[in-house]
Design a protein around this motif. Sequence first.
Motif, PDB file in Angstrom:
ATOM      1  N   ARG A  43       1.229  -0.930  -0.290  1.00 52.95           N
ATOM      2  CA  ARG A  43      -0.356  -0.008   0.123  1.00 52.95           C
ATOM      3  C   ARG A  43       0.812   1.381   0.079  1.00 52.95           C
ATOM      4  N   LEU A  44       1.840   1.423   0.761  1.00 57.90           N
ATOM      5  CA  LEU A  44       2.684   3.092   0.696  1.00 57.90           C
ATOM      6  C   LEU A  44       3.977   2.528  -0.425  1.00 57.90           C
ATOM      7  N   ARG A  45       4.427   1.206  -1.229  1.00 56.07           N
ATOM      8  CA  ARG A  45       4.884   1.196  -2.531  1.00 56.07           C
ATOM      9  C   ARG A  45       3.524   1.882  -3.565  1.00 56.07           C
ATOM     10  N   GLN A  46       2.369   1.685  -3.247  1.00 51.56           N
ATOM     11  CA  GLN A  46       1.325   2.151  -4.508  1.00 51.56           C
ATOM     12  C   GLN A  46       0.997   3.753  -4.210  1.00 51.56           C
ATOM     13  N   ARG A  47       0.925   4.017  -3.471  1.00 48.18           N
ATOM     14  CA  ARG A  47       0.885   5.965  -2.649  1.00 48.18           C
ATOM     15  C   ARG A  47       1.857   6.640  -3.491  1.00 48.18           C
ATOM     16  N   GLN A  48       2.926   5.932  -2.812  1.00 48.98           N
ATOM     17  CA  GLN A  48       4.018   6.421  -3.676  1.00 48.98           C
ATOM     18  C   GLN A  48       4.350   6.666  -5.128  1.00 48.98           C
ATOM     19  N   ASN A  49       3.696   5.590  -5.755  1.00 44.15           N
ATOM     20  CA  ASN A  49       3.797   5.723  -6.769  1.00 44.15           C
ATOM     21  C   ASN A  49       2.546   6.288  -7.500  1.00 44.15           C
ATOM     22  N   GLY A  50       1.581   6.715  -6.294  1.00 44.16           N
ATOM     23  CA  GLY A  50       0.857   7.631  -7.370  1.00 44.16           C
ATOM     24  C   GLY A  50      -0.723   6.837  -8.132  1.00 44.16           C
TER      25      GLY A  50
END
Length: 131
Positions: free
Chosen positions: A121-128
């Motif tokens: 989830r953090l990775r997806q948020r970081q990648n927009g």
Amino acid sequence: MNHSDQDLFQFHSYCDPSGRPHRISRGKRNGRPAVFFAPAAVEPVEPAAEPVDYSEQSHLFVNLNTLERATWKRLLTAQSIASIAQQDGVSRAAVYSRIEGNGKGQGGMTRKNFWVLLWWRLRQRQNGKRG
């Protein structure tokens, strides 16, 4: 201005408690001569943190099989999904499927392990991306 201040202005240096000399800079503060120390001179220097070995923290690998554990360990050491796919001899899509599961709700490291889900989830948020 006392005697020690005059020494600082004259020699442009001081010695720390261990005896090592350090340079200082001079200037004016409120129109009066002043000595400026480096931040390290007045603030304690914290020792560098030792790198964390995630492979010894068993709670990060709960409910994962052998292949998923190996994948998760490589993700924790900041390897890219493309490099993991190359090492395993599979496509990037196969590694994504291993992490997310398929569209039918089967498998997926994110469904088995909270820490993988949090990372994803953090990775997806970081990648927009929304998730």
